[in-house]
Motif scaffolding. Structure first.
Motif, PDB file in Angstrom:
ATOM      1  N   LEU A  92       0.720  -1.296  -0.016  1.00  0.00           N
ATOM      2  CA  LEU A  92      -0.027   0.013   0.040  1.00  0.00           C
ATOM      3  C   LEU A  92       0.831   1.198  -0.069  1.00  0.00           C
ATOM      4  O   LEU A  92       0.645   2.201  -0.716  1.00  0.00           O
ATOM      5  CB  LEU A  92      -0.953   0.023   1.158  1.00  0.00           C
ATOM      6  N   LYS A  93       1.811   1.350   0.869  1.00  0.00           N
ATOM      7  CA  LYS A  93       2.878   2.278   1.060  1.00  0.00           C
ATOM      8  C   LYS A  93       3.484   2.730  -0.258  1.00  0.00           C
ATOM      9  O   LYS A  93       3.758   3.864  -0.705  1.00  0.00           O
ATOM     10  CB  LYS A  93       3.689   2.171   2.237  1.00  0.00           C
TER      11      LYS A  93
ATOM     12  N   HIS B 294     -10.717   1.512   0.836  1.00  0.00           N
ATOM     13  CA  HIS B 294     -10.157   0.472   1.061  1.00  0.00           C
ATOM     14  C   HIS B 294     -11.066  -0.424   1.893  1.00  0.00           C
ATOM     15  O   HIS B 294     -11.839  -0.093   2.637  1.00  0.00           O
ATOM     16  CB  HIS B 294      -9.016   0.602   1.775  1.00  0.00           C
ATOM     17  N   ALA B 295     -10.984  -1.761   1.896  1.00  0.00           N
ATOM     18  CA  ALA B 295     -11.853  -2.699   2.712  1.00  0.00           C
ATOM     19  C   ALA B 295     -11.515  -2.671   4.342  1.00  0.00           C
ATOM     20  O   ALA B 295     -11.814  -3.199   5.245  1.00  0.00           O
ATOM     21  CB  ALA B 295     -11.611  -4.072   2.139  1.00  0.00           C
ATOM     22  N   SER B 296     -10.181  -2.012   4.317  1.00  0.00           N
ATOM     23  CA  SER B 296      -9.662  -2.091   5.984  1.00  0.00           C
ATOM     24  C   SER B 296      -9.814  -0.879   6.501  1.00  0.00           C
ATOM     25  O   SER B 296      -9.281   0.249   5.761  1.00  0.00           O
ATOM     26  CB  SER B 296      -8.210  -2.321   5.849  1.00  0.00           C
ATOM     27  N   ALA B 297     -10.432  -0.759   7.655  1.00  0.00           N
ATOM     28  CA  ALA B 297     -10.536   0.693   8.472  1.00  0.00           C
ATOM     29  C   ALA B 297      -9.206   1.083   8.668  1.00  0.00           C
ATOM     30  O   ALA B 297      -8.212   0.522   8.949  1.00  0.00           O
ATOM     31  CB  ALA B 297     -11.418   0.418   9.721  1.00  0.00           C
ATOM     32  N   GLY B 298      -9.247   2.378   8.551  1.00  0.00           N
ATOM     33  CA  GLY B 298      -8.129   3.288   8.886  1.00  0.00           C
ATOM     34  C   GLY B 298      -7.072   3.613   7.776  1.00  0.00           C
ATOM     35  O   GLY B 298      -6.139   4.473   7.764  1.00  0.00           O
ATOM     36  N   VAL B 299      -7.116   2.903   6.427  1.00  0.00           N
ATOM     37  CA  VAL B 299      -6.323   3.190   5.488  1.00  0.00           C
ATOM     38  C   VAL B 299      -6.249   4.626   5.162  1.00  0.00           C
ATOM     39  O   VAL B 299      -4.905   5.090   4.761  1.00  0.00           O
ATOM     40  CB  VAL B 299      -6.504   2.069   4.453  1.00  0.00           C
TER      41      VAL B 299
ATOM     42  N   TRP C  85      -6.237   7.035   6.922  1.00  0.00           N
ATOM     43  CA  TRP C  85      -5.496   7.451   7.872  1.00  0.00           C
ATOM     44  C   TRP C  85      -3.909   7.379   7.501  1.00  0.00           C
ATOM     45  O   TRP C  85      -3.070   8.405   7.702  1.00  0.00           O
ATOM     46  CB  TRP C  85      -5.685   7.052   9.283  1.00  0.00           C
ATOM     47  N   GLN C  86      -3.561   6.062   7.313  1.00  0.00           N
ATOM     48  CA  GLN C  86      -2.299   5.704   7.095  1.00  0.00           C
ATOM     49  C   GLN C  86      -1.792   6.436   5.798  1.00  0.00           C
ATOM     50  O   GLN C  86      -0.778   6.980   5.958  1.00  0.00           O
ATOM     51  CB  GLN C  86      -2.339   4.270   6.815  1.00  0.00           C
TER      52      GLN C  86
ATOM     53  N   TRP D  11       1.589   9.392   4.790  1.00  0.00           N
ATOM     54  CA  TRP D  11       2.631   9.154   3.687  1.00  0.00           C
ATOM     55  C   TRP D  11       2.666  10.079   2.625  1.00  0.00           C
ATOM     56  O   TRP D  11       3.478  10.209   1.975  1.00  0.00           O
ATOM     57  CB  TRP D  11       2.591   7.726   3.183  1.00  0.00           C
TER      58      TRP D  11
ATOM     59  N   ASP E 265     -13.655   3.506   4.292  1.00  0.00           N
ATOM     60  CA  ASP E 265     -12.733   2.665   4.882  1.00  0.00           C
ATOM     61  C   ASP E 265     -13.365   1.468   5.735  1.00  0.00           C
ATOM     62  O   ASP E 265     -13.755   1.787   6.676  1.00  0.00           O
ATOM     63  CB  ASP E 265     -11.948   3.234   5.561  1.00  0.00           C
TER      64      ASP E 265
END
Lengths: 417, 306
Positions: B86-87, B105-110, B112-113, B117, B127
């Motif tokens: 991802l990064k 994104h299927a993942s919570a918090g992406v 934010w991440q 970056w 998310d």
């Protein structure tokens, strides 16, 4: 000088790996290396019951060499390497491989063997073959043994060998898919949770199995208030159970995850303030016998994943003593009991580690300044990984020297090799 | 405002500002040539790790109507399939030059991440189970358009709240604008804890219906059936589905909303979905204007809307 026998002011002389003299004032004409311990506590080296050294299989995250250097800097003279390597430490061959790597390490590297083959939870691993090589603790850590019948048989069998089974308590059917403590914050953040009961169910089950089999059980990384209560009751009932808690479970709470920082992802997960208080209470009243780091290095790449894909785990070896001194509000003697002689006994290392600091005993010593202030810097860890949640935290208590088997492996906070 | 990650970051003033700007863009989208030069020269990337045709198209058409350049990063046919992290993906896109990235994104918090970056603005387009702020904004706008205000309005959010980013964002948004929100769901479809949620909760939809100004029906995902949260879809429909009989118990003028895509016959009956009180297509239309407002406020400092 503080050990299980008490506190006193003394010098220590060491030769050939053994303490030869302890006296109020030693003859200053003695030849050899002299370590200044003024203003410091001299104690038996710390013993970590729960270290992930990642070798073999995950050398990009940690090796026996780098992990043992981190241990030495943290004041440890012995670590128990967890068997969830690749391959798992589930046979004499892999035990031998890790012990062989450990012979060159800065601290005494011991090995915990897996309870089941491949840690798969279906077939008993050759416990006797590993016990013959000196393995004393067995665990499928990273997972609990789910099958109660298999766990019963393992306890019965281990009892006959005089070894101890240690359980990572997590009911997988209840915990499945979870990535943090189930509660207020998991609900708010939309992250699938792991209920406290997933741990507590297995703690309760294994207390029952210890009662049934008469075999000892060691509980790894207790993290919930009810788990602590169950162990307290089991001990009061005279059962042969011991328990450990990790520094992050008496310092951090689940709201730390609020910014989705994967450094705060760990298993068991960070819990509530009530749980933190209960773990502290358990450490204070003797319910919990040891502080164990659950040092779990993960590479930057692995941790830079979405929260629900990042591996759980955090570094611990280089911060455990300072966190205990800073956060626990316990006398230094009691902190050392939790970090040194009590875990030494659980690991079957009494006599070699955990003191006493007396002539004829192995020279495994930790010298630390209990008042020194310092700030954790994740970029300056000896570990190969950087995944500390304590980065930037101001702590009190710093290791100055570590002596392992008579060798000064850390002098003035610097690893000597 | 640098990013739009959560409704919680906006506050009442932030929400009000976006809704006010949305109004101007609703006017723009009604023009013969629904396009303004407000974001000319800006590059907006849509990065959808989870396929969502309607949200992606809505964002992309919002960006195009603002005259921004749009780059679509298609995860299915990209380096992600070759194992790129991802990064790395995000940093690669950043290196090509972008002013904003719209992340699903299927993942919570992406989101934010990603915001850690990149220098660009990040818009959360959904998310995991966590949030979907532009959906909440377009829903609030749609309610306001029909009912004038959300102040004191009674809104029920019905269905799978636990797994719903729409519900999380809407509870925050509706509450901030003064509405009284009630969640209606079987306990297996509620989050394990509602501590800190500014809403009520009930399992009795029928008792609530006559008091509602808005009923917001969530999509019921069929895959939930495998997780033993419900005995059957039929049982769900019988207790929580917005059937024609239930819709008849709503007060006159009450709004029926759904974030789409609908499972007709499961959470909402076909005849209800097509009835006059239903504003589902209006939600979709307002979605473009809301997303124009969000992108404009993030990137268009100084530019005029006209």
């Amino acid at each position: 000088m503080i050990d299980a026998t008490g506190t006193r002011r003394a010098d220590v002389a060491v030769r050939d790996g053994v303490i030869i003299e302890v006296a109020e004032r030693l003859d200053e004409s003695t030849q050899g290396l002299e370590l200044d311990a003024s203003g410091c506590v001299v104690a038996p080296g710390l013993v970590d019951l729960h270290t992930h050294l990642r070798e073999p299989g995950r050398e990009e995250a940690e090796t026996v060499e780098s992990g043992s250097r981190a241990a030495a800097l943290g004041g440890y003279t012995a670590v128990v390497a967890m068997p969830n390597t690749e391959p798992a430490i589930d046979s004499a061959a892999v035990v031998r491989q890790v012990l062989e790597l450990g012979t060159k390490a800065m601290v005494d590297v011991r090995v915990a063997g897996a309870i089941t083959v491949g840690r798969a939870g279906t077939q008993l691993a050759p416990l006797g073959e590993m016990a013959d090589l000196g393995v004393h603790l067995f665990t499928d850590d990273g997972a609990g043994v789910q099958d109660a019948r298999l766990m019963r048989r393992a306890l019965e069998y281990a009892g006959g060998l005089g070894v101890v089974l240690a359980q990572h308590c997590e009911d997988e059917s209840l915990a499945a898919g979870g990535h943090m403590h189930e509660g207020e914050w998991s609900s708010r953040l939309g992250i699938p949770g792991i209920p406290a009961e997933a741990e507590e169910l297995m703690v309760a089950r294994d207390v029952a199995l210890s009662r049934l089999t008469g075999a000892p059980v060691h509980f790894l990384h207790l993290s919930t208030a009810v788990s602590v209560d169950i162990v307290r009751e089991a001990k009061a009932a005279g059962l042969s159970v011991t328990a450990e808690a990790a520094p992050h479970h008496f310092t951090l709470t689940h709201d730390s995850v609020s910014a989705y920082d994967t450094r705060f992802k760990v298993n068991p997960p960070l819990r509530t303030a009530v749980d933190v208080a209960a773990v502290k209470q358990g450490l204070a009243d003797g319910t919990i016998d040891a502080i164990a780091t659950d040092h779990a290095p993960h590479s930057q790449e692995a941790k830079e994943a979405p929260f629900d894909q990042a591996p759980p785990g955090m570094l611990g070896l280089e911060t455990a003593l300072a966190l205990a001194l800073t956060e626990l509000e316990l006398p230094v003697e009691q902190v050392l009991a939790l970090l040194s002689w009590q875990p030494a006994r659980i690991a079957g290392l009494q006599g070699q580690h955990g003191g006493p600091v007396a002539p004829g005993h192995a020279a495994n010593l930790c010298v630390f300044d209990p008042e020194a202030q310092w700030t954790v810097d994740g970029n300056r860890m000896a570990s190969r990984s950087r995944n500390t949640p304590f980065d930037g935290m101001a702590l009190r208590g710093r290791v100055r020297h570590t002596v392992c088997r008579g060798e000064a492996v850390v002098i003035d906070g610097v690893a000597q090799r | 405002m640098k990013h739009l990650l959560s409704m919680a970051d906006l506050g009442v003033d932030g929400i009000e500002e976006i809704l006010r700007v949305t109004e101007s863009f609703v006017e723009v989208t009604a023009r013969d040539i629904p396009r303004v030069p407000a974001l000319r020269g800006k590059t907006i990337v849509s990065l959808f790790y989870e396929e969502s045709t309607r949200t992606r198209l809505s964002f992309e058409s919002a960006a195009k109507r603002l005259s921004a350049d749009v780059m679509t990063f298609s995860v299915a046919t990209s380096s992600v399939q070759k194992g790129e992290s991802l990064k790395d993906t995000v940093e690669t896109i950043q290196a090509m030059g972008m002013d904003a990235v719209v992340v699903r994104h299927a993942s919570a918090g992406v989101p934010w991440q990603v915001s850690q970056w990149v220098d660009a603005s990040v818009v959360n387009a959904g998310d995991g189970w966590h949030e979907h702020p532009t959906q909440a904004l377009l829903d609030a706008y749609t309610i306001r358009e029909r009912l004038g205000s959300l102040e004191g309005r009674r809104i029920a959010i019905v269905g799978d709240v636990k797994h719903s980013r729409v519900a999380r964002s809407n509870v925050l948004g509706f509450h901030a604008l003064g509405a009284e929100v009630t969640l209606v769901a079987p306990p297996t479809l509620l989050p394990p804890s509602l501590e800190g949620w500014p809403c009520e909760v009930t399992t009795d939809l029928d008792a609530l219906l006559p008091k509602l100004d808005v009923i917001y029906v969530l999509r019921m995902q069929r895959e939930r059936m495998t997780e033993a949260v419900l005995p059957s879809m039929r049982e769900y429909t019988s207790r929580y589905g917005l059937t024609a009989r239930r819709a008849a118990n709503l007060p006159d003028g009450a709004l029926v909303m759904h974030p789409g895509p609908m499972n007709r016959g499961v959470e909402i009956a076909a005849e209800v979905a097509d009835a006059p009180g239903t504003v589902i297509t209006r939600q979709v239309a307002n979605g473009v204007a809301v997303r124009m407002a969000v992108l404009f406020l993030l990137l268009g400092s100084g530019a005029s809307i006209a």
